[in-house]
Design a protein around this motif. Sequence first.
Motif, mmCIF file in Angstrom:
data_model
loop_
_atom_site.group_PDB
_atom_site.id
_atom_site.type_symbol
_atom_site.label_atom_id
_atom_site.label_comp_id
_atom_site.label_asym_id
_atom_site.label_seq_id
_atom_site.Cartn_x
_atom_site.Cartn_y
_atom_site.Cartn_z
ATOM 1 N N VAL A 16 0.861 -1.191 0.000
ATOM 2 C CA VAL A 16 0.000 0.000 0.000
ATOM 3 C C VAL A 16 0.891 1.233 0.000
ATOM 4 N N LEU A 17 0.735 2.047 -1.051
ATOM 5 C CA LEU A 17 1.445 3.317 -1.135
ATOM 6 C C LEU A 17 0.520 4.376 -0.524
ATOM 7 N N PRO A 34 1.728 -4.548 3.874
ATOM 8 C CA PRO A 34 2.869 -3.639 4.077
ATOM 9 C C PRO A 34 2.566 -2.245 3.524
ATOM 10 N N GLU A 35 2.987 -1.225 4.263
ATOM 11 C CA GLU A 35 2.635 0.156 3.934
ATOM 12 C C GLU A 35 3.891 0.986 3.725
ATOM 13 N N LEU A 36 3.887 1.785 2.660
ATOM 14 C CA LEU A 36 4.944 2.766 2.425
ATOM 15 C C LEU A 36 4.316 4.148 2.465
ATOM 16 N N VAL A 75 8.881 8.402 2.836
ATOM 17 C CA VAL A 75 9.593 9.055 1.736
ATOM 18 C C VAL A 75 8.923 10.408 1.481
ATOM 19 N N PHE A 76 9.728 11.454 1.354
ATOM 20 C CA PHE A 76 9.202 12.803 1.164
ATOM 21 C C PHE A 76 9.391 13.207 -0.296
ATOM 22 N N PRO A 125 12.563 9.766 -7.541
ATOM 23 C CA PRO A 125 13.492 8.626 -7.587
ATOM 24 C C PRO A 125 13.525 7.841 -6.285
ATOM 25 N N GLU A 126 13.443 8.554 -5.154
ATOM 26 C CA GLU A 126 13.426 7.861 -3.862
ATOM 27 C C GLU A 126 12.165 7.022 -3.699
ATOM 28 N N VAL A 127 11.027 7.516 -4.230
ATOM 29 C CA VAL A 127 9.790 6.727 -4.188
ATOM 30 C C VAL A 127 9.952 5.454 -5.007
ATOM 31 N N HIS A 128 10.515 5.577 -6.223
ATOM 32 C CA HIS A 128 10.779 4.402 -7.062
ATOM 33 C C HIS A 128 11.648 3.392 -6.314
#
Length: 466
Positions: A328-329, A359-361, A386-387, A397-400
């Motif tokens: 889950v994003l 799992p959650e991001l 992630v911000f 890119p950090e999200v990817h």
Amino acid sequence: MRTELFEPDVTTGELELEERHSLRRVAGLSTELTDITEVEYRQLRLERVVLVGVWTEGSVSDAENSLAELAALAETAGSEVLEGLIQRRGRPDSATFIGRGKVDELRDVVIATGADTVICDGELSPSQLRNLEKQVKVKVVDRTALILDIFAQHAKSKEGKAQVELAQLQYLLPRLRGWGDSLSRQGGGAGGGSGGGVGTRGPGETKIETDRRRINQRITKLRREIKAMRTARQTKRSKRSNSGVPGVAIAGYTNAGKSSLLNRLTSAGVLVEDALFATLDPTTRRTAAEDGRVFTLSDTVGFVRHLPHQIVEAFRSTLEEVAYADLVLHVVDGAHPDPEGQVAAVREVLSEVGADRIPELLVINKVDAADEETILRLKRAWPDAVFASARSGQGIPEVHAAIAQRLPRPAVDLRILLPYDRGDLVARIHRQGQVLDTRHTDEGSELRVRVGEHLAADLEQFVVPR
């Protein structure tokens, strides 16, 4: 507009007498609702509205944030907000929501502003709606009806429209209003000369009874249609599961930027609008992680505090997409006054549909619009988040990378030798698994792969002995 702010003693929970008996204006709430329909014969158009809320717990900023959100909902639906009022009470009044003594004050505000509708920040019972409407002499709508109206405006797919109609009918059924025997379908009388004879005299079936019966019939039909659509959705979900492609669901508060993030990650081109509940129909796109693993990314309906239970139930088949995802994003509006409250509201709905174990991001969106102090506070609260900014591309890119790190990896490692004429298997491995190493030989392509059990069984004849 006057502003009167005060801070209660939250340590004792006691309410001062003055606080209990005051309607207080909320500043900054000046911003037309197309319709809430009671079956076929009653239409309501909200144009110039006064908002009223009952503050029962939390701080004054919590109460004002809730009313500010109600103003945003009203504006999304097309209303012009003229005034916002909150009252401090231990609990809403059972008869009129705000208490008999405050109804006259509310009526004075309605007259002074020229409002034609009052919107209450809560779900009112049928009797509360009738009593308040009778005393303030204008239409009264509650938060639930307002959200349902916005959903009705934004639903585009056949499934979305059916889900919204079901939720509206379930809400309206106990709130039908009739006008007594004047709406009877049959004539009454006490003599042989009137009526249709024995068994036909009396009030007959009133208009409200007819409408109630027709609504129940329509609800039954809609439930049957949604069940069939749910079966189709489950079939598609099963196919995706059997293909071995992981699924990522984007969830979050309404207007947190979920669709913008989907577009940024996949170039999906879905509707992006600065409005609440702009997305009701789920969108699924296939994309790839940094290491080449293919996965699906699904946008979902946004959540809100006190999301009406009719909506949760009607949209259950859609919301269950989140429960069947591998990740889950969870998108959060970092520029909102209360992101922590938004996260709590979303997690509450996710638990209702069984998605709280996935799992959650956490992705804190709109960091380009948030102040540094807020960002630092949120980093302390959620160190693993992630911000990013879907609008500017900052942090994408950090999200990817975070998605790739959290995606489930295929379970079986193999070294295989595929003939050059089996390009179909190579393509399937890239779709469903992961190619770790490639070497071309005279006999074919020697690959080191990580795949799921189903694909591993199909590749067994090509395995290179260790």
